[in-house]
Design an enzyme around this catalytic site. Sequence first.
Site, PDB file in Angstrom:
ATOM      1  N   TYR A   1      -7.052  15.822  -7.543  1.00 26.23           N
ATOM      2  CA  TYR A   1      -6.337  15.014  -8.534  1.00 26.23           C
ATOM      3  C   TYR A   1      -5.442  15.942  -9.357  1.00 26.23           C
ATOM      4  CZ  TYR A   1      -5.420  11.775 -12.371  1.00 26.23           C
ATOM      5  OH  TYR A   1      -4.796  10.986 -13.303  1.00 26.23           O
TER       6      TYR A   1
ATOM      7  N   LYS B   1      -1.265  15.866  -9.489  1.00 31.90           N
ATOM      8  CA  LYS B   1      -0.520  15.694 -10.736  1.00 31.90           C
ATOM      9  C   LYS B   1       0.311  16.932 -11.078  1.00 31.90           C
ATOM     10  CE  LYS B   1      -1.734  11.484 -11.479  1.00 31.90           C
ATOM     11  NZ  LYS B   1      -0.726  10.408 -11.390  1.00 31.90           N
TER      12      LYS B   1
ATOM     13  N   SER C   1       0.072  13.088 -15.646  1.00 39.16           N
ATOM     14  CA  SER C   1      -1.162  13.185 -16.426  1.00 39.16           C
ATOM     15  C   SER C   1      -1.230  14.603 -16.963  1.00 39.16           C
ATOM     16  CB  SER C   1      -2.375  12.912 -15.531  1.00 39.16           C
ATOM     17  OG  SER C   1      -3.582  13.300 -16.168  1.00 39.16           O
TER      18      SER C   1
ATOM     19  N   ASP D   1       0.875  -1.167   0.000  1.00 34.92           N
ATOM     20  CA  ASP D   1       0.000   0.000   0.000  1.00 34.92           C
ATOM     21  C   ASP D   1       0.915   1.219   0.000  1.00 34.92           C
ATOM     22  OD1 ASP D   1      -1.670   2.142   0.521  1.00 34.92           O
ATOM     23  OD2 ASP D   1      -2.743   1.173   2.175  1.00 34.92           O
TER      24      ASP D   1
END
Length: 320
Positions: free
Chosen positions: A168, A172, A155, A69
């Site tokens: 998110y 990124k 991304s 993890d």
Amino acid sequence: MTNSEPQLDIAPEHRRTKHVLITGASSGIGQATTRALSSRGYAVFATYRDQRDRAALAELPNVLPVSLDVSDPDQIRRAIAGIDETVGGEGLYAVINNAGMAYTAPFEYAQLDRVREIIDVNLIAPYLVAQACIPLLRRYNEAHSERSRVVNVASWAGLWASPYIGFYNASKYGVIGLTESMYYDLGLLGIHTVLAVPGVTKTPLLKETSASATASLDSMPPEGQDRYRPYLEHFTSMSNSSDGLSFPRTPAQVADKIVKIVDTGKPRFKYNLAADAKVVDGLVTRFLPFRARAALNRRMYRLDQPRARADRGRSPQPSR
């Protein structure tokens, strides 16, 4: 790797093979990259979190599944220690920080525990994994003329932000900045640092993004649901419909690009792995001013008439 994880072992014929660590190997880009590296003869340490995913990885030749993890620093330390014991003096040729997760919620209703989770997985984990692997990467350089490398998978969401996925985006954007700084710092240690930027890819992350939007909507109070339902339903339909579009790449196509980075003797700093990533990086963020980008987002996400959409379905209120 948990305490119950068996000691990693590599068949004698592969002990002189280049060793690669990839996180998030159980699905999507990570799984496809693991398969591609395996087929090219790399010895791959492939991390997974769900025990149900271990068997599929273990069936691949040259692949050693590692339970991890990446949001747990203690597990990272134990996993890298196990890999260190296995590779010995050969060291580690490449680290691919691929593990990632999505979280969709309007900023007004973003939940702190989910925010911390996404930052831990998407941004903190690449730092912890790469830092823990530095001695292994340097050891490879001492034994070989070719230099080791760290590949961080980002991304284009780290180049151009969208509504509802702010954290998110933040993670990124952070990976992109972190990777550029690592390029200089790890360069002093003789380690290549590479930024890999996929475009929209047909992976489970797309469905995770949609499911997260639905879950966020369901958890809101009535006034929040009334305000955001039309927007999040449109966002979800956009995400779901991307599977039927022609331009999103498949995980295997992206994996082939990543493997070429691993194969390259002297990789450059940044690779855009799909046409849409190239457009965003080379055109949208460089030549379109913010007002133009914002207009595109408002149109694409139907934010251009927020009051009319938010009030849809309500009874008219008397004027005062």
